[in-house]
Design a protein around this motif. Structure first.
Motif, short mmCIF file in Angstrom:
data_model
loop_
_atom_site.label_atom_id
_atom_site.label_comp_id
_atom_site.label_asym_id
_atom_site.label_seq_id
_atom_site.Cartn_x
_atom_site.Cartn_y
_atom_site.Cartn_z
N ALA A 370 0.84 -1.21 0.00
CA ALA A 370 0.00 0.00 0.00
C ALA A 370 0.87 1.26 0.00
CB ALA A 370 -0.92 -0.01 1.22
N ALA A 371 1.95 1.25 0.80
CA ALA A 371 2.86 2.39 0.84
C ALA A 371 3.55 2.58 -0.51
CB ALA A 371 3.91 2.19 1.94
N LYS A 372 3.96 1.47 -1.12
CA LYS A 372 4.59 1.55 -2.44
C LYS A 372 3.62 2.13 -3.46
CE LYS A 372 6.70 -1.34 -6.03
NZ LYS A 372 7.08 -2.73 -6.42
N LEU A 373 2.37 1.68 -3.41
CA LEU A 373 1.35 2.16 -4.33
C LEU A 373 1.11 3.65 -4.15
CD1 LEU A 373 -0.77 1.48 -6.48
CD2 LEU A 373 -2.29 0.73 -4.65
N SER A 374 0.99 4.08 -2.91
CA SER A 374 0.76 5.50 -2.63
C SER A 374 1.96 6.35 -3.03
CB SER A 374 0.44 5.69 -1.14
OG SER A 374 0.23 7.05 -0.86
N SER A 375 3.17 5.84 -2.79
CA SER A 375 4.37 6.61 -3.15
C SER A 375 4.52 6.72 -4.66
CB SER A 375 5.62 5.96 -2.56
OG SER A 375 5.92 4.75 -3.21
#
Length: 584
Positions: A370-375
């Protein structure tokens, strides 16, 4: 003589009666309640020196009556070899077995079947009265129940309830009870291979990998020929980062067991951890040849294909898995990764990872994707931005550098330079810092007006490795912010002839900022794109120049190329949408 024999038998019966009274009934075994976990033993407590024979009190226990020390020691040791040896020494005509010999044979046979199922057992089956604490503990364990009524009068009555860890998945409370059994049994006979092996199983199920490794090691040093032990020890070694020793341990498995499915599985995991994806795939294929319906390994094979960038085969396997289970955490994480990295479908990836977070809100893997997607998208996932999602991971694992990196990327996209500076400072002070991290820190410092710091960081990094292109770029970028135009031009030109095409593209791009006329700026930017047509910085700079000139069509021409290179960057998409409205 008759009188002496009478008193011996009478003494034996009284001892049996007293022992069973102390043990209590086995009719109501308990599953245990949650209690405070005992203190984990230090390594010196686990490996302390012990006599070669059993402690003095053992010989006086009722089960030892007229049994040699060697037989008792072999049964308490509990390896498949020692159990067979003990049974061989006890073997006689069935009519001649005493009650305690029958119990010992039955214990040996059950331990072979429960603890070492991969080893063929020729221990004879004898008819035995189950109304005793030893058989009561074994029968309870077979039913997945921890029997607390054995009385702990000797080594076997103390250790046998703990074999429930091999027949079921006990609760934390029961695991704590098993831990106490094992530690108590070790006080009686700490050389027992069985006690050490069960200790490893208990601690592994508790999630205490360091103690699990310690106990498995002690058991392995006693007997390295047990397949179940070798697989378990290798599994924990691999989990603890010692893949080389894990491979060596598995290589000790006998040739008859090399195709054992558990051995193949563990070899696959070890190869994957060593990043030997080809070997991992070969092991996985052999597992699936034996058991095509092993869904865990269908999913594992998909994971390996993703690691090899073979997305077509990975997607096929994920589709196959989803027909049986589309809510598994690993499946959802892998599916989201494919949707993000291969399909570039951020909408579907967001839906998938948000489903994972609804089902598994504390999952580090789900939070990381999720963090990778948001970044990547500069958009919230499950209502949180990259830095917020990454922080949830960092709260549990402060040393997770990938989480820090995702948080940093998200903050840079949102131009939150101050918070980005704090995270970037942590990253560049970590061991084995990468050149890209230095460049990002230089960029952040320049946006915050910390130009002197930017140059000091870049200069130190460049002097440590003058061939790293990312460090050269950091140095050039920082240098142009500190030194004069002429000095900066001279530095850039000094690198130009010996640089790669990608590096030349960067140098032309940076030089364009030093040019005094629009024509020379545009010339440098075009040269930058000739050297590297996918230089998104140069393309975006051309967009800015034409946007300022209000030549919106040319501006959009270059901006659309940036969108093609960065399809997931929502901020770029917004600029393009604004341009489209202006052109209309």
């Amino acid at each position: 003589m008759l009188k002496e024999g009478f008193w011996k038998i009478t003494g034996f019966l009284i001892a049996v009666s007293l022992a069973f009274t102390a043990c209590g009934s086995t009719d109501n075994p308990e599953k245990g309640t949650v209690v405070e976990a005992p203190v984990v033993p230090d390594s010196d407590e686990v490996t302390s020196e012990n006599p070669t024979k059993l402690s003095g009190s053992v010989k006086d226990k009722t089960l030892n009556y007229k049994i040699s020390d060697e037989v008792m020691f072999d049964i308490e040791n509990g390896s498949s070899e020692s159990l067979k040896r003990a049974a061989s020494q006890l073997k006689k005509n069935s009519a001649d077995y005493s009650d305690n010999e029958k119990i010992l044979l039955s214990i040996a046979k059950n331990l072979m079947e429960i603890v070492w199922p991969s080893v063929p057992s020729d221990i004879p089956t004898v008819s035995v009265d189950n109304n005793n604490p030893y058989m009561g503990a074994i029968n309870s364990a077979k039913n997945g129940i921890f029997d607390s009524s054995t009385g702990n009068v000797d080594f076997l009555s103390t250790i046998l309830p703990a074999i429930v860890v091999l027949t079921s998945n006990p609760s934390e409370a029961v695991l704590q009870k098993c831990e106490k059994c094992i530690l108590d049994a070790q006080k009686i006979n700490s050389k027992s291979m069985l006690a050490n092996y069960l200790g490893g199983v208990v601690y592994e199920k508790m999630g205490n990998s360091s103690n699990a490794e310690r106990f498995y090691k002690l058991a392995y040093e006693n007997s390295s020929s047990e397949t179940e032990l070798s697989v378990a020890y290798a599994r924990v070694l691999s989990k603890n980062g010692n893949q080389e020793l894990a491979s060596k341990v598995l290589s000790s498995v006998s040739s008859t067991s090399v195709n054992d499915i558990q051995v193949l599985k563990q070899n696959a995991y070890i190869a994957y951890e060593k990043n030997d994806l080809q070997a991992a795939e070969e092991y996985v294929a052999r597992v699936l040849q034996q058991n095509p319906n092993d869904l865990d390994f269908v999913l594992f094979r998909a994971k390996i294909f993703i690691g090899k960038n073979d997305y077509i085969h990975a997607v096929s396997l994920l589709d196959m898995y989803a027909r049986q289970n589309d809510t598994n955490l690993d499946y959802l994480v892998l599916r989201a990764s494919v949707q993000l990295d291969w399909s570039k479908n951020t909408t579907s990836a967001t839906e998938t990872v948000e489903k994972a977070l609804r089902l598994y809100p504390d999952s580090e893997d789900a939070l990381m994707i999720a963090a990778k997607l948001s970044s990547t998208t500069d958009a919230p996932v499950a209502g949180k931005y990259a830095d917020e999602l990454a922080q949830m991971v960092l709260d549990k694992n402060p040393k997770n550098t990938q989480a820090l990196s995702y948080a940093l990327e998200g903050l840079i996209l949102r131009e939150n330079w101050q918070n980005a500076y704090e995270i970037s400072t942590k990253l560049i002070n970590m061991p084995n810092v990468q050149g890209d991290s230095i460049y990002r820190h230089v960029n952040i410092c320049i946006h915050l007006g910390k130009k002197t710091e930017a140059f000091e960081v870049a200069n130190n990094a460049y002097n440590s490795n003058k061939k790293d292109e990312a460090l050269i770029q950091s140095y050039v970028y920082a240098y142009t912010q500190i030194y004069s135009r002429d000095a900066s031009l001279s530095l850039i030109n000094s690198f130009m002839d010996s640089s790669s095409s990608k590096m030349k593209s960067f140098l032309y791009y940076r030089r364009s900022y030093l040019q005094r006329t629009e024509d020379t700026q545009l010339a440098d930017l075009r040269s930058s794109l000739i050297a590297n047509p996918r230089n998104s910085d140069a393309l975006f700079r051309l967009y800015e120049i034409y946007y300022e000139k209000k030549d919106y069509r040319k501006a959009q021409y270059y901006l659309k190329q940036v969108v093609a290179i960065k399809p997931n960057d929502s901020s770029i998409k917004k600029l393009n949408d604004t341009l489209t409205q202006l052109i209309k």
